[in-house]
Design a protein around this motif. Structure first.
Motif, mmCIF file in Angstrom:
data_model
loop_
_atom_site.group_PDB
_atom_site.id
_atom_site.type_symbol
_atom_site.label_atom_id
_atom_site.label_comp_id
_atom_site.label_asym_id
_atom_site.label_seq_id
_atom_site.Cartn_x
_atom_site.Cartn_y
_atom_site.Cartn_z
ATOM 1 N N ALA A 147 0.129 4.774 -16.712
ATOM 2 C CA ALA A 147 0.936 3.717 -16.092
ATOM 3 C C ALA A 147 0.499 2.341 -16.578
ATOM 4 O O ALA A 147 1.337 1.497 -16.920
ATOM 5 C CB ALA A 147 0.839 3.801 -14.574
ATOM 6 N N ALA A 148 -0.813 2.115 -16.637
ATOM 7 C CA ALA A 148 -1.326 0.811 -17.078
ATOM 8 C C ALA A 148 -0.904 0.521 -18.511
ATOM 9 O O ALA A 148 -0.560 -0.620 -18.854
ATOM 10 C CB ALA A 148 -2.840 0.769 -16.948
ATOM 11 N N HIS B 153 0.872 -1.178 0.000
ATOM 12 C CA HIS B 153 0.000 0.000 0.000
ATOM 13 C C HIS B 153 0.910 1.230 0.000
ATOM 14 O O HIS B 153 1.705 1.420 0.916
ATOM 15 C CB HIS B 153 -0.882 -0.020 1.252
ATOM 16 C CG HIS B 153 -1.676 1.232 1.469
ATOM 17 N ND1 HIS B 153 -3.022 1.307 1.214
ATOM 18 C CD2 HIS B 153 -1.309 2.463 1.926
ATOM 19 C CE1 HIS B 153 -3.456 2.524 1.509
ATOM 20 N NE2 HIS B 153 -2.431 3.248 1.941
ATOM 21 N N ASP B 154 0.775 2.070 -1.022
ATOM 22 C CA ASP B 154 1.603 3.276 -1.154
ATOM 23 C C ASP B 154 0.701 4.452 -1.460
ATOM 24 O O ASP B 154 0.158 4.560 -2.560
ATOM 25 C CB ASP B 154 2.633 3.064 -2.271
ATOM 26 C CG ASP B 154 3.321 4.354 -2.696
ATOM 27 O OD1 ASP B 154 3.324 5.327 -1.908
ATOM 28 O OD2 ASP B 154 3.847 4.397 -3.825
ATOM 29 N N ARG B 155 0.532 5.335 -0.485
ATOM 30 C CA ARG B 155 -0.306 6.523 -0.683
ATOM 31 C C ARG B 155 0.489 7.766 -0.314
ATOM 32 O O ARG B 155 0.906 7.938 0.836
ATOM 33 C CB ARG B 155 -1.565 6.433 0.181
ATOM 34 C CG ARG B 155 -2.602 7.512 -0.106
ATOM 35 C CD ARG B 155 -3.791 7.343 0.819
ATOM 36 N NE ARG B 155 -4.902 8.189 0.438
ATOM 37 C CZ ARG B 155 -5.944 8.466 1.232
ATOM 38 N NH1 ARG B 155 -6.002 7.932 2.445
ATOM 39 N NH2 ARG B 155 -6.909 9.245 0.833
ATOM 40 N N TYR C 290 -2.246 0.870 -7.926
ATOM 41 C CA TYR C 290 -1.096 1.704 -8.259
ATOM 42 C C TYR C 290 -1.499 3.138 -8.571
ATOM 43 O O TYR C 290 -2.411 3.386 -9.369
ATOM 44 C CB TYR C 290 -0.335 1.102 -9.447
ATOM 45 C CG TYR C 290 0.955 1.831 -9.722
ATOM 46 C CD1 TYR C 290 2.017 1.740 -8.831
ATOM 47 C CD2 TYR C 290 1.096 2.628 -10.854
ATOM 48 C CE1 TYR C 290 3.198 2.413 -9.062
ATOM 49 C CE2 TYR C 290 2.276 3.310 -11.092
ATOM 50 C CZ TYR C 290 3.324 3.202 -10.194
ATOM 51 O OH TYR C 290 4.495 3.878 -10.418
ATOM 52 N N SER C 291 -0.780 4.090 -7.952
ATOM 53 C CA SER C 291 -1.079 5.512 -8.141
ATOM 54 C C SER C 291 0.156 6.321 -8.508
ATOM 55 O O SER C 291 0.104 7.550 -8.553
ATOM 56 C CB SER C 291 -1.706 6.096 -6.861
ATOM 57 O OG SER C 291 -0.812 5.977 -5.762
ATOM 58 N N GLY C 292 1.266 5.625 -8.754
ATOM 59 C CA GLY C 292 2.503 6.321 -9.089
ATOM 60 C C GLY C 292 2.629 6.607 -10.573
ATOM 61 O O GLY C 292 1.700 6.408 -11.363
ATOM 62 N N SER C 293 3.806 7.056 -10.949
ATOM 63 C CA SER C 293 4.075 7.430 -12.335
ATOM 64 C C SER C 293 4.453 6.217 -13.176
ATOM 65 O O SER C 293 4.788 5.149 -12.648
ATOM 66 C CB SER C 293 5.230 8.428 -12.375
ATOM 67 O OG SER C 293 6.428 7.805 -11.918
#
Length: 253
Positions: free
Chosen positions: A187-188, A128-130, A153-156
């Motif tokens: 990203a996807a 989990h990365d927020r 995923y919410s990063g670049s």
């Protein structure tokens, strides 16, 4: 057949109709679900759900907010829970800096401790990365153990490439379907098909056209549909690829 690699079907929002929801999930074409612990209680509940339903597997771990108060007793309890037959990962673990009261040092300490537990048990882990991208990557690199997946995923795209090079999988949830989800879509599109997982994070983050409603694993197909379009694949091709990716990552026969 779809694989929802991250759900919280133990959540209180399913208390009144959990059995019916799970029946509908498997009737909808979902064949596998990993129910993910977010605290000690949720980890125990995940193990119980996995024991009750053939298509449900469990992950055990403590989310960064609860991890701030973790003790060695909790870590020992997680180790014992991880010995249950259908536990396939440690998670969800990681860093969350969204709120000012986050104890960042404690979060990093227990993120690393839980990665080391995964390594000791020869299990993958769910991150989990927020709002903590740089520190998350720093702790992962420090651990030297890279059998992980970045959940929701919410990063670049650039960070996704770094993680894939380390050996990580990247998982996408409902936000990839949002009209304002440009970053997740980019990203996807950039992640190799062999490293993509799909998830719901239910009951949270319902995809379009159900945004704002209670989510469940049956809606993972909307995530698959969006990513398939981004990658020029059919939904069936994407579902098959992510099913095989998930089985490989979690070690499910």
């Amino acid at each position: 057949m779809y694989f929802d690699t991250h759900a919280h079907l133990d959540d209180g929002r399913f208390s009144e109709d959990r059995e019916a929801v799970i029946r509908e999930i498997f009737d909808s074409g979902v064949s596998l679900v990993v129910n993910v612990g977010a605290d000690m209680e949720g980890s125990r509940a995940s193990v119980q759900l996995a024991a009750q339903y053939d298509g449900i597997y469990a992950a055990v771990g403590v989310h960064p907010y609860d991890a701030q108060a973790m003790t060695e007793v909790d870590l020992a309890a997680l180790r014992e829970l991880a010995g249950s037959p259908k536990v396939v990962a440690i998670g969800e673990i990681g860093l969350d800096y969204h709120y000012d009261e986050a104890d960042r040092d404690k979060q990093k300490e227990w993120f690393l401790n839980q990665i080391k537990l995964a390594e000791a048990l020869d299990l993958p882990y769910i991150v989990h990365d927020r709002d903590a991208h740089a520190d998350c990557l720093e702790v992962i690199r420090k651990s030297g153990y890279f059998r992980g997946v970045m959940h929701c995923y919410s990063g670049s795209s650039e960070m996704a490439r770094e993680l894939v090079e380390l050996g990580f999988y990247i998982s996408f949830a409902g936000p990839v379907t949002f009209k304002n989800g440009k970053k997740a879509k980019e990203a996807a599109a950039s992640v190799p098909s062999g490293r993509i997982l799909i998830e719901t994070d239910s009951p949270y983050l319902s995809p379009e056209p159900y945004r704002g409603q209670r989510n469940d694993s049956a809606k993972v197909r909307f995530v698959a549909k969006e990513i398939a379009a981004l990658k020029g694949m059919t939904e069936e091709e994407l579902a098959k690829v992510t099913l095989e990716n998930g089985k490989r990552f979690f070690g499910i026969e």
